[in-house]
Write a protein that holds these residues in place. Sequence first.
Motif, PDB file in Angstrom:
ATOM      1  N   VAL A 187      -3.424  96.278  14.699  1.00  0.00           N
ATOM      2  CA  VAL A 187      -1.988  96.433  14.941  1.00  0.00           C
ATOM      3  C   VAL A 187      -1.388  95.134  15.468  1.00  0.00           C
ATOM      4  O   VAL A 187      -0.333  94.668  15.007  1.00  0.00           O
ATOM      5  CB  VAL A 187      -1.740  97.596  15.930  1.00  0.00           C
ATOM      6  CG1 VAL A 187      -0.262  97.662  16.311  1.00  0.00           C
ATOM      7  CG2 VAL A 187      -2.189  98.917  15.315  1.00  0.00           C
ATOM      8  N   TYR A 188      -2.062  94.519  16.429  1.00  0.00           N
ATOM      9  CA  TYR A 188      -1.559  93.253  16.984  1.00  0.00           C
ATOM     10  C   TYR A 188      -1.516  92.156  15.921  1.00  0.00           C
ATOM     11  O   TYR A 188      -0.553  91.367  15.841  1.00  0.00           O
ATOM     12  CB  TYR A 188      -2.426  92.813  18.160  1.00  0.00           C
ATOM     13  CG  TYR A 188      -2.195  93.597  19.434  1.00  0.00           C
ATOM     14  CD1 TYR A 188      -0.904  93.904  19.848  1.00  0.00           C
ATOM     15  CD2 TYR A 188      -3.260  94.022  20.234  1.00  0.00           C
ATOM     16  CE1 TYR A 188      -0.684  94.602  21.017  1.00  0.00           C
ATOM     17  CE2 TYR A 188      -3.045  94.741  21.402  1.00  0.00           C
ATOM     18  CZ  TYR A 188      -1.748  95.032  21.791  1.00  0.00           C
ATOM     19  OH  TYR A 188      -1.518  95.733  22.942  1.00  0.00           O
ATOM     20  N   LEU A 189      -2.585  92.097  15.112  1.00  0.00           N
ATOM     21  CA  LEU A 189      -2.626  91.059  14.076  1.00  0.00           C
ATOM     22  C   LEU A 189      -1.560  91.285  13.020  1.00  0.00           C
ATOM     23  O   LEU A 189      -0.971  90.326  12.502  1.00  0.00           O
ATOM     24  CB  LEU A 189      -4.015  91.004  13.434  1.00  0.00           C
ATOM     25  CG  LEU A 189      -5.154  90.536  14.335  1.00  0.00           C
ATOM     26  CD1 LEU A 189      -6.482  90.582  13.585  1.00  0.00           C
ATOM     27  CD2 LEU A 189      -4.892  89.116  14.835  1.00  0.00           C
ATOM     28  N   ALA A 190      -1.323  92.543  12.682  1.00  0.00           N
ATOM     29  CA  ALA A 190      -0.281  92.826  11.691  1.00  0.00           C
ATOM     30  C   ALA A 190       1.089  92.399  12.196  1.00  0.00           C
ATOM     31  O   ALA A 190       1.939  91.949  11.415  1.00  0.00           O
ATOM     32  CB  ALA A 190      -0.297  94.314  11.336  1.00  0.00           C
ATOM     33  N   ARG A 191       1.323  92.521  13.482  1.00  0.00           N
ATOM     34  CA  ARG A 191       2.613  92.127  14.065  1.00  0.00           C
ATOM     35  C   ARG A 191       2.618  90.676  14.545  1.00  0.00           C
ATOM     36  O   ARG A 191       3.625  90.226  15.100  1.00  0.00           O
ATOM     37  CB  ARG A 191       2.935  93.045  15.245  1.00  0.00           C
ATOM     38  CG  ARG A 191       3.102  94.502  14.839  1.00  0.00           C
ATOM     39  CD  ARG A 191       3.360  95.360  16.059  1.00  0.00           C
ATOM     40  NE  ARG A 191       3.517  96.771  15.701  1.00  0.00           N
ATOM     41  CZ  ARG A 191       3.718  97.760  16.588  1.00  0.00           C
ATOM     42  NH1 ARG A 191       3.775  97.462  17.888  1.00  0.00           N
ATOM     43  NH2 ARG A 191       3.851  98.993  16.181  1.00  0.00           N
ATOM     44  N   LYS A 192       1.493  89.964  14.343  1.00  0.00           N
ATOM     45  CA  LYS A 192       1.353  88.560  14.757  1.00  0.00           C
ATOM     46  C   LYS A 192       1.511  88.387  16.266  1.00  0.00           C
ATOM     47  O   LYS A 192       2.013  87.361  16.728  1.00  0.00           O
ATOM     48  CB  LYS A 192       2.348  87.666  14.007  1.00  0.00           C
ATOM     49  CG  LYS A 192       2.077  87.575  12.519  1.00  0.00           C
ATOM     50  CD  LYS A 192       2.917  86.490  11.860  1.00  0.00           C
ATOM     51  CE  LYS A 192       2.528  86.355  10.401  1.00  0.00           C
ATOM     52  NZ  LYS A 192       3.262  85.274   9.707  1.00  0.00           N
ATOM     53  N   HIS A 193       1.037  89.386  16.998  1.00  0.00           N
ATOM     54  CA  HIS A 193       0.971  89.268  18.455  1.00  0.00           C
ATOM     55  C   HIS A 193      -0.431  88.752  18.796  1.00  0.00           C
ATOM     56  O   HIS A 193      -1.303  89.500  19.272  1.00  0.00           O
ATOM     57  CB  HIS A 193       1.244  90.614  19.111  1.00  0.00           C
ATOM     58  CG  HIS A 193       2.646  91.103  18.871  1.00  0.00           C
ATOM     59  ND1 HIS A 193       2.995  92.437  18.894  1.00  0.00           N
ATOM     60  CD2 HIS A 193       3.791  90.424  18.594  1.00  0.00           C
ATOM     61  CE1 HIS A 193       4.282  92.562  18.651  1.00  0.00           C
ATOM     62  NE2 HIS A 193       4.790  91.354  18.455  1.00  0.00           N
ATOM     63  N   TYR A 194      -0.640  87.488  18.536  1.00  0.00           N
ATOM     64  CA  TYR A 194      -1.985  86.914  18.612  1.00  0.00           C
ATOM     65  C   TYR A 194      -2.480  86.807  20.048  1.00  0.00           C
ATOM     66  O   TYR A 194      -3.690  86.891  20.295  1.00  0.00           O
ATOM     67  CB  TYR A 194      -2.008  85.546  17.935  1.00  0.00           C
ATOM     68  CG  TYR A 194      -1.772  85.618  16.456  1.00  0.00           C
ATOM     69  CD1 TYR A 194      -2.716  86.190  15.606  1.00  0.00           C
ATOM     70  CD2 TYR A 194      -0.604  85.113  15.884  1.00  0.00           C
ATOM     71  CE1 TYR A 194      -2.512  86.264  14.246  1.00  0.00           C
ATOM     72  CE2 TYR A 194      -0.390  85.176  14.514  1.00  0.00           C
ATOM     73  CZ  TYR A 194      -1.345  85.759  13.702  1.00  0.00           C
ATOM     74  OH  TYR A 194      -1.143  85.838  12.351  1.00  0.00           O
ATOM     75  N   LEU A 195      -1.617  86.588  20.996  1.00  0.00           N
ATOM     76  CA  LEU A 195      -2.074  86.464  22.371  1.00  0.00           C
ATOM     77  C   LEU A 195      -2.619  87.789  22.873  1.00  0.00           C
ATOM     78  O   LEU A 195      -3.696  87.837  23.489  1.00  0.00           O
ATOM     79  CB  LEU A 195      -0.923  85.978  23.258  1.00  0.00           C
ATOM     80  CG  LEU A 195      -1.291  85.703  24.723  1.00  0.00           C
ATOM     81  CD1 LEU A 195      -2.411  84.674  24.810  1.00  0.00           C
ATOM     82  CD2 LEU A 195      -0.074  85.258  25.512  1.00  0.00           C
ATOM     83  N   HIS A 196      -1.902  88.878  22.606  1.00  0.00           N
ATOM     84  CA  HIS A 196      -2.424  90.194  22.996  1.00  0.00           C
ATOM     85  C   HIS A 196      -3.712  90.499  22.255  1.00  0.00           C
ATOM     86  O   HIS A 196      -4.673  91.054  22.843  1.00  0.00           O
ATOM     87  CB  HIS A 196      -1.389  91.279  22.708  1.00  0.00           C
ATOM     88  CG  HIS A 196      -0.250  91.301  23.684  1.00  0.00           C
ATOM     89  ND1 HIS A 196       0.722  90.343  23.726  1.00  0.00           N
ATOM     90  CD2 HIS A 196       0.055  92.183  24.683  1.00  0.00           C
ATOM     91  CE1 HIS A 196       1.584  90.618  24.679  1.00  0.00           C
ATOM     92  NE2 HIS A 196       1.204  91.735  25.290  1.00  0.00           N
TER      93      HIS A 196
END
Length: 982
Positions: A147-156
């Motif tokens: 989910v994080y990778l799909a939204r490009k929330h790489y830090l999380h």
Amino acid sequence: MLCIAEMALPPTKPPRGVKSPRETSGLLMSVIRTLSASESNEQRDREKAKLEKEYKRSDQKLDELVLLHDQDLTQVMQLFGKLSSRVTASREKIHAVKENLHACKMLLRCKRDELKKLWLEGVEHKHVLQLLEEIDHLREVPGQLEVYLARKHYLHATQLLVSALTLGDGSLEGVDALREVRSDLQAKKQQLHVKLMEELTCHLYVRSTQEVLALQRQGSGRDNLLTSPFQRATELRGSSRTPKARRALLDVSSSASPRPGMNSLGSDQMDSIQEDVDAVDPEASSEHFMAILVECLALLNKIPDAVEMLKVEMQTELLAIIARTTQQILDSSAMPPQPHGQAASKPVLPELMHVIFSQFRQVAAAHQSVLRSLAQAADKYRVDVRLYEMPDVWSKMQAVLQLLLTDYLDIQNMAGESQQTPASFSEPTSDISMFFVRRKIQRQKKTPLFRFDYSSHALSINNYLKEQQKDAAKYKKEPESAVRPQRQKLLVCQPDPRNIMLVFIPLMEFVGEIERATGCAPATPCTLSAFVADYVKEVFLGRHHALVAASIEAATKSADAWRATTGPEVMRDLGVTRPLLQSTVKVESCIQDLRQLMQALPAYAEHFLSIICSILRNYRETCQAAYRGIVQPDSEDKRVCSAAWLKDEDISRFIKSLPNWADLQAHKAAAHRRRWPLRREETTEEESPEDVRQRNIKEAEILASNLGEGGVNAHEILSDVCQLKGLAQLQESMEWFSMSLLKFAMELPGAGSSASPGPNVVVTPESVPLMPESAVDGLFQLAQEFEELANTCLLVLHLEVRVQCFHYLLPRPDSYNRFVGGGGLSSQEPDPRVLELSRVLVVIDEAMNSSLQVRKSKYIFEGLGHLIAKILITSAQFMDRIDEAGIQKMCRNVFALQQTLTNITMSREVALDYARHYYELFFLTPEEILSAVMEKGPEFSELEYMNAFQLLHRSQPEPDPAAVNAHLGRLSDILGEVGVTV
């Protein structure tokens, strides 16, 4: 009570006149000692009374103090009571607590083993619950990570993955059931590392350049580039369409290269890097997003690998930028991709370089931001890594640009190209016959040109690129051949050494930016600057020198060099109305080409100007030799009369002082002020015959007085009309060429000291640096010399027509009677030499009209009627006799010449009426002539009347000298009476 009151009351300062307590007690003790020491009762009574008195006074003072401090004393007593009760209650409570603690201690001692067992069970259950929660959390990590990778929330995602890996390698390390989950997380870590590097590379080389490419697609870049080189340079510096690129460049050039420990954003800001999970576009701020990516790489402990990968892929990504830009420009220009060696139909190379430079500036700014983030991450996480620096980035850009220039400048193919040895421009031609005789051109021995591939800079760059390719192969664990594919050469235009003219100015501006950003000293230029300088000096200048030498050789020594250009299109392109010599056109084209090189390569403008001056000096000698070949074909003794006259400075100065020459020069100066020379004025203003007569009569008299004796021989005239036409074409070409050179010289920086341009002359080549004053003065001098040659040619033509009139009309001493009508000659036809002169004048007029401008042709033939009339009247003194038939023939001659000149000048030649009237005098007797002078006044000069009387006297069967003397004496008396001055 007194003591309590004194304790409760605060110490106060006794009022003035009242003794202090210490003084009072001292007084009491003194009284007591006195009583003890007294011996009589009276003395004791006195002391006792005194003591009572003091006691009463003290009692009174005590009452006053109690009354004064009654309220305070009451409050103190109340507080004292409260405190006493609270202290008592506290003592009771403490006693109760002690008893309770003692009871608890006894109870715990009895239940100790049972409580210990319960506590241990609680701790065990709590740990089991924690492990179960960690296992559940670890099993949910892959889904949350997706989910994080799909939204490009790489830090999380990175924090989640790192915590999961830490958890799996920590307390859950011994759980065999989680082995597959741990393997999956390790694979996720590698994938995340690759993804982070892809995103970082994309932002460094793609996202940072999107704005520049978008502007190029909208057509904003091409309008700025398809102007003149100097305007292009100014507009690129001052363009406001790429403010972000300008700011980025300023940031890069004004900051030093980052090093570990440097924190331009501040350590607090680095520590507080946050990721907004609610943001619509996580990549809105590219700098913040790249800082997040670097933070993620630091959390993954991949900073060293990331730095190495960025260094290795830098050149490949820069080449990819060039490929993308080339393809986009080809698509936007509606052109198919051009393979190597194929030419494009539009000059889009400057646009390509402009867009590439703009993208490289953005890439440099992005690298600067990434380097700051890497330095901060290395300092924060104590990573020992050697970061690359901004000079490394600029060095890669220079290497890529050198590869690009190698393709577009065709350096590889030029290495095997054969060039002729550059000829010297300082050897004048000595034999004029070579310009007019067709001869075989001798081929010079071909010599190989300097191979630019083996220069010091090229070798260093090639070695550097080979080392980088080996490093890339080592890092990617692939064979070296796999990382060295054949680079596809997709070009927007045909490779040509002259492409340096299109890109030199923006290229050198970009080189200046690189040198300022890297802090290069002026004495040590960057590698790209040295590459360009080596190419221009060692390859381009030598090649162009050879081409110029060959072009000048072909322009001046070919069979068609001295033929005039034909065709209306060529003349329209040149902005002229009359043909010019092909050699002049070719030399002027060569000068214009060198002029363009001066503007395109301003650093070498002085070199090109010296070549121009050398070419002009040689061509000046060539043109002067061509002029001498026409007017002096064999030797000094056989020079034509008109050229010999102009050789005399006094005669030349006299002809140039005449009004008709001054009028012609004034018209030419006015045409030059109306902005040279695109379409010079061909219309002329009509003048009255009297004005024309006044302007030309002086010239006719001077020429007649100098050429009227002895005649002109055939070898002293130019009888071949082709030579006259060639002289006219030489004049027109030299004048056009001199005006072109004058305009060029006026536009050069530094020309103000030599000549001031006209009010409408615009000096534009701002890209050309200030030229030496001596060079500019030399150019002005050469332009004036070509103009003087043009003036000489025109004056020769002007005199040649008049000399030919003397040749055909003036009787020679051995044939004075050719104009006499006797001897069986018919008086109805003009004299053959008059007809020949008429034919020659018509042919010359046709040649001049096709070769010279209207005003110049008018200058050549204007005033010719006065001269012919003067010659015909003067020829009377050379005749032996004349009769009626001879008079009619002379009138017929005058009429024929008048008709010819009228057809040429399109105006009636009234001067020839004067000659006809003179020969009509011979129908009269001397007495009738004298009577007419007395009645109407003199129509001719005294000398002309005297020649007429003498000819009439010689025409008598038996001449009487006394009669002619009488007639001459009477003529003198009559002219003296009427006031005629001879």
